[in-house]
Design a protein around this motif. Structure first.
Motif, PDB file in Angstrom:
ATOM      1  N   GLY A 116       0.794  -1.231   0.000  1.00 48.33           N
ATOM      2  CA  GLY A 116       0.000   0.000   0.000  1.00 48.33           C
ATOM      3  C   GLY A 116       0.820   1.273   0.000  1.00 48.33           C
ATOM      4  N   LYS A 119       0.151   3.441  -3.222  1.00 49.65           N
ATOM      5  CA  LYS A 119      -1.196   4.029  -3.133  1.00 49.65           C
ATOM      6  C   LYS A 119      -1.179   5.240  -2.204  1.00 49.65           C
ATOM      7  CE  LYS A 119      -5.945   3.114  -1.814  1.00 49.65           C
ATOM      8  NZ  LYS A 119      -6.846   2.269  -1.062  1.00 49.65           N
ATOM      9  N   THR A 123      -1.755   9.053  -3.602  1.00 50.69           N
ATOM     10  CA  THR A 123      -2.883   9.787  -3.035  1.00 50.69           C
ATOM     11  C   THR A 123      -2.420  11.133  -2.474  1.00 50.69           C
ATOM     12  OG1 THR A 123      -4.034   7.714  -2.561  1.00 50.69           O
ATOM     13  CG2 THR A 123      -4.765   9.655  -1.344  1.00 50.69           C
ATOM     14  N   LEU A 152      -3.877  -0.468  -9.484  1.00 49.03           N
ATOM     15  CA  LEU A 152      -3.649   0.605  -8.520  1.00 49.03           C
ATOM     16  C   LEU A 152      -4.360   1.882  -8.957  1.00 49.03           C
ATOM     17  CD1 LEU A 152      -2.252   1.982  -6.105  1.00 49.03           C
ATOM     18  CD2 LEU A 152      -0.239   2.286  -7.577  1.00 49.03           C
ATOM     19  N   LYS A 155      -8.062   1.688  -8.598  1.00 47.97           N
ATOM     20  CA  LYS A 155      -8.446   1.702  -7.176  1.00 47.97           C
ATOM     21  C   LYS A 155      -8.495   3.134  -6.625  1.00 47.97           C
ATOM     22  CE  LYS A 155      -6.636  -1.628  -4.852  1.00 47.97           C
ATOM     23  NZ  LYS A 155      -5.683  -2.478  -4.132  1.00 47.97           N
ATOM     24  N   ILE A 156      -7.641   4.017  -7.179  1.00 49.81           N
ATOM     25  CA  ILE A 156      -7.604   5.399  -6.675  1.00 49.81           C
ATOM     26  C   ILE A 156      -8.315   6.371  -7.622  1.00 49.81           C
ATOM     27  CG2 ILE A 156      -5.658   5.138  -5.098  1.00 49.81           C
ATOM     28  CD1 ILE A 156      -3.791   6.132  -7.207  1.00 49.81           C
TER      29      ILE A 156
END
Length: 191
Positions: A116, A119, A123, A152, A155-156
């Motif tokens: 993670g 990510k 972010t 990835l 997902k964001i």
């Protein structure tokens, strides 16, 4: 339509997250960075050859410095809060100020995959780009075979816009890439 001006930082910004510090990489970080930038697996989808010498890695750091000085990008070195060693990087390149648009790029030492970390870093960089710099669009150009990166980004809240055929000259010829993007309004809805 009235827009606020795009804001490029005057001094290099440091970003703190729950587990990470995103900071300016320096020549003193070259040996640590060379460990992952000389790894074929890490560089496979980056559009660059794995670094053969520390000189290559110092050149990469100089490129980070140049894009910041020229205000065409910002590339943060990623370290864990409890360890100053740089384990990857993430940031903007090919900034188009007049269009409030940039591209995002990133890589991470393979020992830190699937935790993670990227990510969390992306972010934080998105937040900086949309909230501090007033960007409207952040793009990502991804090799279709890089399924981890595709997952990835989705997902964001990046959106795949299509396949760009033979978009880049790679190690084995011209490569197709996916174009992904996230808009400021998408970001504001999702975060």
């Amino acid at each position: 339509m009235t827009r606020h001006k795009l804001i490029f930082p005057q001094s290099f910004p440091t970003i703190h997250t729950e587990r990470l510090i995103l900071k300016q990489a320096t020549i003193e970080d070259a040996e640590d960075m060379h460990i992952y930038l000389s790894n074929e697996t890490v560089c496979r989808y980056m559009g660059i050859d794995a670094h053969e010498s520390i000189k290559d890695t110092k050149g990469e750091i100089k490129w980070y410095d140049n894009i910041f000085k020229e205000q065409t990008g910002i590339r943060w070195g990623i370290s864990l809060k409890n360890n100053p060693t740089i384990i990857g990087s993430c940031g903007f390149l090919n900034l188009e100020k007049q269009h409030y648009r940039t591209e995002i790029g990133y890589e991470l030492h393979h020992d830190h995959w699937r935790k993670g970390i990227m990510k969390e870093a992306i972010t934080a960089v998105l937040r900086y780009g949309f909230q501090e710099m007033n960007l409207n669009r952040i793009e990502a150009i991804i090799d279709p075979a890089n399924t981890s990166s595709v997952q990835l980004l989705e997902k964001i809240h990046f959106v795949q816009e299509g396949l760009l055929r033979e978009y880049e000259l790679g190690q084995k010829g011209f490569d197709d890439v996916y174009m992904y993007s996230i808009l400021k309004r998408d970001y504001e809805k999702s975060y």
